[in-house]
Design a protein around this motif. Sequence first.
Motif, PDB file in Angstrom:
ATOM      1  N   PRO A   1      71.739  40.730  10.008  1.00 51.35           N
ATOM      2  CA  PRO A   1      72.620  40.751   8.632  1.00 51.35           C
ATOM      3  C   PRO A   1      73.644  41.731   8.423  1.00 51.35           C
ATOM      4  O   PRO A   1      73.516  42.660   9.163  1.00 51.35           O
ATOM      5  CB  PRO A   1      71.396  40.852   7.699  1.00 51.35           C
ATOM      6  CG  PRO A   1      70.131  41.921   8.363  1.00 51.35           C
ATOM      7  CD  PRO A   1      70.220  41.378   9.532  1.00 51.35           C
ATOM      8  N   PRO A   2      74.704  41.192   7.920  1.00 48.45           N
ATOM      9  CA  PRO A   2      75.689  42.287   7.738  1.00 48.45           C
ATOM     10  C   PRO A   2      75.054  43.774   7.068  1.00 48.45           C
ATOM     11  O   PRO A   2      74.351  43.525   6.108  1.00 48.45           O
ATOM     12  CB  PRO A   2      76.679  41.666   7.092  1.00 48.45           C
ATOM     13  CG  PRO A   2      76.083  40.646   6.405  1.00 48.45           C
ATOM     14  CD  PRO A   2      74.794  40.219   6.816  1.00 48.45           C
ATOM     15  N   ALA A   3      75.631  44.922   7.548  1.00 51.19           N
ATOM     16  CA  ALA A   3      75.269  45.845   7.322  1.00 51.19           C
ATOM     17  C   ALA A   3      75.968  46.193   5.860  1.00 51.19           C
ATOM     18  O   ALA A   3      76.961  45.709   5.434  1.00 51.19           O
ATOM     19  CB  ALA A   3      75.766  47.171   8.066  1.00 51.19           C
ATOM     20  N   LEU A   4      74.947  47.017   5.055  1.00 54.34           N
ATOM     21  CA  LEU A   4      75.473  47.118   3.447  1.00 54.34           C
ATOM     22  C   LEU A   4      76.470  48.488   3.567  1.00 54.34           C
ATOM     23  O   LEU A   4      76.272  49.297   4.602  1.00 54.34           O
ATOM     24  CB  LEU A   4      74.138  47.667   2.671  1.00 54.34           C
ATOM     25  CG  LEU A   4      73.326  46.305   2.597  1.00 54.34           C
ATOM     26  CD1 LEU A   4      71.952  47.003   1.836  1.00 54.34           C
ATOM     27  CD2 LEU A   4      74.049  45.175   1.864  1.00 54.34           C
ATOM     28  N   PRO A   5      77.346  48.492   2.828  1.00 53.35           N
ATOM     29  CA  PRO A   5      78.093  49.813   2.796  1.00 53.35           C
ATOM     30  C   PRO A   5      77.436  51.038   2.332  1.00 53.35           C
ATOM     31  O   PRO A   5      76.386  50.950   1.564  1.00 53.35           O
ATOM     32  CB  PRO A   5      79.258  49.468   1.691  1.00 53.35           C
ATOM     33  CG  PRO A   5      78.801  48.608   1.003  1.00 53.35           C
ATOM     34  CD  PRO A   5      77.732  47.604   1.595  1.00 53.35           C
ATOM     35  N   ARG A   6      77.473  52.057   3.270  1.00 48.57           N
ATOM     36  CA  ARG A   6      76.920  53.320   3.014  1.00 48.57           C
ATOM     37  C   ARG A   6      77.377  54.034   2.016  1.00 48.57           C
ATOM     38  O   ARG A   6      78.673  54.154   1.694  1.00 48.57           O
ATOM     39  CB  ARG A   6      76.802  54.245   4.194  1.00 48.57           C
ATOM     40  CG  ARG A   6      76.194  53.430   5.386  1.00 48.57           C
ATOM     41  CD  ARG A   6      76.127  54.244   6.667  1.00 48.57           C
ATOM     42  NE  ARG A   6      75.268  55.484   6.407  1.00 48.57           N
ATOM     43  CZ  ARG A   6      75.127  56.188   7.243  1.00 48.57           C
ATOM     44  NH1 ARG A   6      75.647  56.361   8.424  1.00 48.57           N
ATOM     45  NH2 ARG A   6      74.324  57.514   7.143  1.00 48.57           N
ATOM     46  N   LYS A   7      76.474  54.553   1.062  1.00 49.00           N
ATOM     47  CA  LYS A   7      77.100  55.569  -0.099  1.00 49.00           C
ATOM     48  C   LYS A   7      77.129  56.774   0.659  1.00 49.00           C
ATOM     49  O   LYS A   7      76.161  57.489   1.224  1.00 49.00           O
ATOM     50  CB  LYS A   7      75.828  55.569  -0.962  1.00 49.00           C
ATOM     51  CG  LYS A   7      76.483  56.101  -2.256  1.00 49.00           C
ATOM     52  CD  LYS A   7      75.153  55.667  -3.426  1.00 49.00           C
ATOM     53  CE  LYS A   7      75.817  55.924  -4.803  1.00 49.00           C
ATOM     54  NZ  LYS A   7      74.766  55.726  -5.647  1.00 49.00           N
ATOM     55  N   ARG A   8      78.423  57.514   0.330  1.00 46.65           N
ATOM     56  CA  ARG A   8      78.868  58.701   0.836  1.00 46.65           C
ATOM     57  C   ARG A   8      78.306  59.945  -0.044  1.00 46.65           C
ATOM     58  O   ARG A   8      78.182  59.734  -1.096  1.00 46.65           O
ATOM     59  CB  ARG A   8      80.231  58.800   1.024  1.00 46.65           C
ATOM     60  CG  ARG A   8      80.593  58.133   2.401  1.00 46.65           C
ATOM     61  CD  ARG A   8      82.001  58.390   2.477  1.00 46.65           C
ATOM     62  NE  ARG A   8      82.508  59.776   2.598  1.00 46.65           N
ATOM     63  CZ  ARG A   8      83.146  60.149   3.434  1.00 46.65           C
ATOM     64  NH1 ARG A   8      83.525  59.388   4.518  1.00 46.65           N
ATOM     65  NH2 ARG A   8      83.449  61.630   3.671  1.00 46.65           N
ATOM     66  N   LEU A   9      77.538  60.863   0.614  1.00 49.66           N
ATOM     67  CA  LEU A   9      77.209  62.131  -0.370  1.00 49.66           C
ATOM     68  C   LEU A   9      78.526  62.910  -0.703  1.00 49.66           C
ATOM     69  O   LEU A   9      79.348  63.079   0.101  1.00 49.66           O
ATOM     70  CB  LEU A   9      76.229  62.891   0.360  1.00 49.66           C
ATOM     71  CG  LEU A   9      74.970  62.318   0.650  1.00 49.66           C
ATOM     72  CD1 LEU A   9      74.080  63.230   1.736  1.00 49.66           C
ATOM     73  CD2 LEU A   9      74.289  62.228  -0.609  1.00 49.66           C
ATOM     74  N   PRO A  10      78.580  63.407  -2.137  1.00 49.68           N
ATOM     75  CA  PRO A  10      79.646  64.063  -2.410  1.00 49.68           C
ATOM     76  C   PRO A  10      79.661  65.503  -1.723  1.00 49.68           C
ATOM     77  O   PRO A  10      78.427  66.115  -1.716  1.00 49.68           O
ATOM     78  CB  PRO A  10      79.609  64.395  -3.772  1.00 49.68           C
ATOM     79  CG  PRO A  10      78.136  63.966  -4.198  1.00 49.68           C
ATOM     80  CD  PRO A  10      77.623  63.085  -3.099  1.00 49.68           C
ATOM     81  N   VAL A  11      80.684  65.934  -1.026  1.00 49.97           N
ATOM     82  CA  VAL A  11      80.568  67.086  -0.102  1.00 49.97           C
ATOM     83  C   VAL A  11      80.390  68.464  -0.807  1.00 49.97           C
ATOM     84  O   VAL A  11      79.828  69.309  -0.821  1.00 49.97           O
ATOM     85  CB  VAL A  11      81.878  67.353   0.489  1.00 49.97           C
ATOM     86  CG1 VAL A  11      82.113  68.662   1.385  1.00 49.97           C
ATOM     87  CG2 VAL A  11      82.258  66.075   1.484  1.00 49.97           C
TER      88      VAL A  11
END
Length: 71
Positions: free
Chosen positions: A33-43
Amino acid sequence: MTRPDPAHLLSAALRAQAGGSPGPAAPPASPIPPALPRKRLPVVGVLLFALVLGLLAGGIVGALTLLHPVW
């Protein structure tokens, strides 16, 4: 002259064996299945968390060092 795709040859052969008409071949389904967009951690949040955790750990170790009697 280009060689036909083996998947299309197999598909056409199976359709012919089953007695179906040679219609347009459907695109093959992807098994992954297509990869879900990753949620980035706020730096800034990660750095602030590390700072608070470091200060807390340093404070606890400092307090234990001052309060622990030396033998």
